[in-house]
Design a protein around this motif. Structure first.
Motif, PDB file in Angstrom:
ATOM      1  N   GLU A  71       0.741  -1.271  -0.122  1.00 41.18           N
ATOM      2  CA  GLU A  71      -0.268  -0.117   0.144  1.00 41.18           C
ATOM      3  C   GLU A  71       0.925   1.361   0.031  1.00 41.18           C
ATOM      4  OE1 GLU A  71      -1.289   0.530   4.577  1.00 41.18           O
ATOM      5  OE2 GLU A  71      -2.063  -1.153   3.669  1.00 41.18           O
ATOM      6  N   GLN A  72       0.316   2.462  -0.310  1.00 42.78           N
ATOM      7  CA  GLN A  72       1.126   3.615  -0.309  1.00 42.78           C
ATOM      8  C   GLN A  72       0.866   4.195   0.962  1.00 42.78           C
ATOM      9  OE1 GLN A  72       2.502   4.578  -3.181  1.00 42.78           O
ATOM     10  NE2 GLN A  72       2.010   2.836  -3.946  1.00 42.78           N
ATOM     11  N   ASN A  73       2.070   4.769   1.538  1.00 38.50           N
ATOM     12  CA  ASN A  73       1.785   5.514   2.721  1.00 38.50           C
ATOM     13  C   ASN A  73       1.234   7.102   2.468  1.00 38.50           C
ATOM     14  OD1 ASN A  73       3.980   7.133   2.075  1.00 38.50           O
ATOM     15  ND2 ASN A  73       5.444   6.160   3.581  1.00 38.50           N
ATOM     16  N   ALA A  74       1.285   7.836   3.515  1.00 40.45           N
ATOM     17  CA  ALA A  74       0.640   9.320   3.367  1.00 40.45           C
ATOM     18  C   ALA A  74       1.551  10.164   2.284  1.00 40.45           C
ATOM     19  CB  ALA A  74       0.477  10.034   4.786  1.00 40.45           C
ATOM     20  N   ALA A  75       2.798   9.839   2.190  1.00 44.24           N
ATOM     21  CA  ALA A  75       3.568  10.630   1.207  1.00 44.24           C
ATOM     22  C   ALA A  75       3.616   9.969  -0.082  1.00 44.24           C
ATOM     23  CB  ALA A  75       5.147  10.506   2.019  1.00 44.24           C
ATOM     24  N   GLY A  76       2.963   8.816  -0.404  1.00 46.32           N
ATOM     25  CA  GLY A  76       2.873   8.093  -1.754  1.00 46.32           C
ATOM     26  C   GLY A  76       3.967   6.920  -1.918  1.00 46.32           C
ATOM     27  N   ILE A  77       4.874   6.792  -0.797  1.00 44.54           N
ATOM     28  CA  ILE A  77       5.694   5.732  -1.038  1.00 44.54           C
ATOM     29  C   ILE A  77       5.333   4.160  -0.761  1.00 44.54           C
ATOM     30  CG2 ILE A  77       8.047   5.019  -0.141  1.00 44.54           C
ATOM     31  CD1 ILE A  77       8.461   7.958   0.929  1.00 44.54           C
ATOM     32  N   ALA A  78       5.551   3.575  -1.347  1.00 40.72           N
ATOM     33  CA  ALA A  78       5.170   2.049  -1.472  1.00 40.72           C
ATOM     34  C   ALA A  78       5.830   1.312  -0.261  1.00 40.72           C
ATOM     35  CB  ALA A  78       5.339   1.257  -2.914  1.00 40.72           C
ATOM     36  N   MET A  79       4.860   0.852   0.718  1.00 38.98           N
ATOM     37  CA  MET A  79       5.131   0.107   1.808  1.00 38.98           C
ATOM     38  C   MET A  79       4.424  -1.318   1.699  1.00 38.98           C
ATOM     39  SD  MET A  79       7.111   2.250   3.364  1.00 38.98           S
ATOM     40  CE  MET A  79       7.418   1.677   5.001  1.00 38.98           C
ATOM     41  N   GLY A  80       5.122  -2.213   2.511  1.00 40.92           N
ATOM     42  CA  GLY A  80       4.508  -3.460   2.239  1.00 40.92           C
ATOM     43  C   GLY A  80       4.760  -4.249   3.487  1.00 40.92           C
ATOM     44  N   LYS A  81       4.014  -5.335   3.816  1.00 34.38           N
ATOM     45  CA  LYS A  81       4.183  -6.087   4.837  1.00 34.38           C
ATOM     46  C   LYS A  81       4.928  -7.251   4.342  1.00 34.38           C
ATOM     47  CE  LYS A  81       1.238  -4.257   7.944  1.00 34.38           C
ATOM     48  NZ  LYS A  81       1.693  -3.502   8.923  1.00 34.38           N
ATOM     49  N   VAL A  82       6.176  -7.703   4.957  1.00 33.49           N
ATOM     50  CA  VAL A  82       6.682  -8.735   4.481  1.00 33.49           C
ATOM     51  C   VAL A  82       7.027  -9.844   5.481  1.00 33.49           C
ATOM     52  CG1 VAL A  82       9.289  -9.245   3.486  1.00 33.49           C
ATOM     53  CG2 VAL A  82       8.120  -7.162   2.965  1.00 33.49           C
ATOM     54  N   SER A  83       6.866 -10.955   5.078  1.00 32.23           N
ATOM     55  CA  SER A  83       7.106 -12.211   6.158  1.00 32.23           C
ATOM     56  C   SER A  83       8.540 -12.696   5.916  1.00 32.23           C
ATOM     57  CB  SER A  83       6.000 -13.202   5.841  1.00 32.23           C
ATOM     58  OG  SER A  83       6.217 -14.361   6.748  1.00 32.23           O
ATOM     59  N   PHE A  84       9.079 -12.797   7.077  1.00 34.30           N
ATOM     60  CA  PHE A  84      10.257 -13.238   7.222  1.00 34.30           C
ATOM     61  C   PHE A  84      10.215 -14.523   8.153  1.00 34.30           C
ATOM     62  CE2 PHE A  84      10.801  -8.990   6.999  1.00 34.30           C
ATOM     63  CZ  PHE A  84      11.760  -8.620   5.923  1.00 34.30           C
ATOM     64  N   GLY A  85      10.021 -15.688   7.628  1.00 34.37           N
ATOM     65  CA  GLY A  85       9.911 -16.941   7.915  1.00 34.37           C
ATOM     66  C   GLY A  85       8.820 -16.808   9.457  1.00 34.37           C
ATOM     67  N   GLY A  86       7.608 -16.183   8.954  1.00 33.85           N
ATOM     68  CA  GLY A  86       6.620 -16.088   9.940  1.00 33.85           C
ATOM     69  C   GLY A  86       6.478 -14.681  10.867  1.00 33.85           C
TER      70      GLY A  86
END
Length: 85
Positions: free
Chosen positions: A13-28
């Motif tokens: 998703e985009q943050n308030a500044a329009g930068i792409a951010m993501g939830k990333v899983s590192f082995g759970g």
């Protein structure tokens, strides 16, 4: 020395500044990561992350190889907690 860890992108998703951010899983373990340096990344892709920034994409096979190496390192450390001294 820097260490980049592979993780699987779960959401983007985009943050308030329009930068792409993501939830990333590192082995759970899931962390929020900046995806600005990998603009073509999609959910389900694997990325190498250092200091909260995804630096590049890699395929699933490469990610699994890194996970296997990290498990081997962990097993060696557990087998010799004194570090071989």
């Amino acid at each position: 020395m820097c260490l980049g860890i592979p993780g699987e992108v779960l959401s983007i998703e985009q943050n308030a500044a329009g930068i792409a951010m993501g939830k990333v899983s590192f082995g759970g373990i899931v962390r929020e990561v900046c995806l600005a340096y990998v603009p073509d990344v999609q959910v389900g892709d694997y990325v190498i992350v250092h200091a909260g920034f995804a630096l590049n994409k890699l395929n699933e096979e490469e990610a699994m190889e890194v996970f296997a190496m990290l498990e081997q390192i962990s097993a060696l450390a557990e087998a010799d907690p004194e570090g071989g001294d």
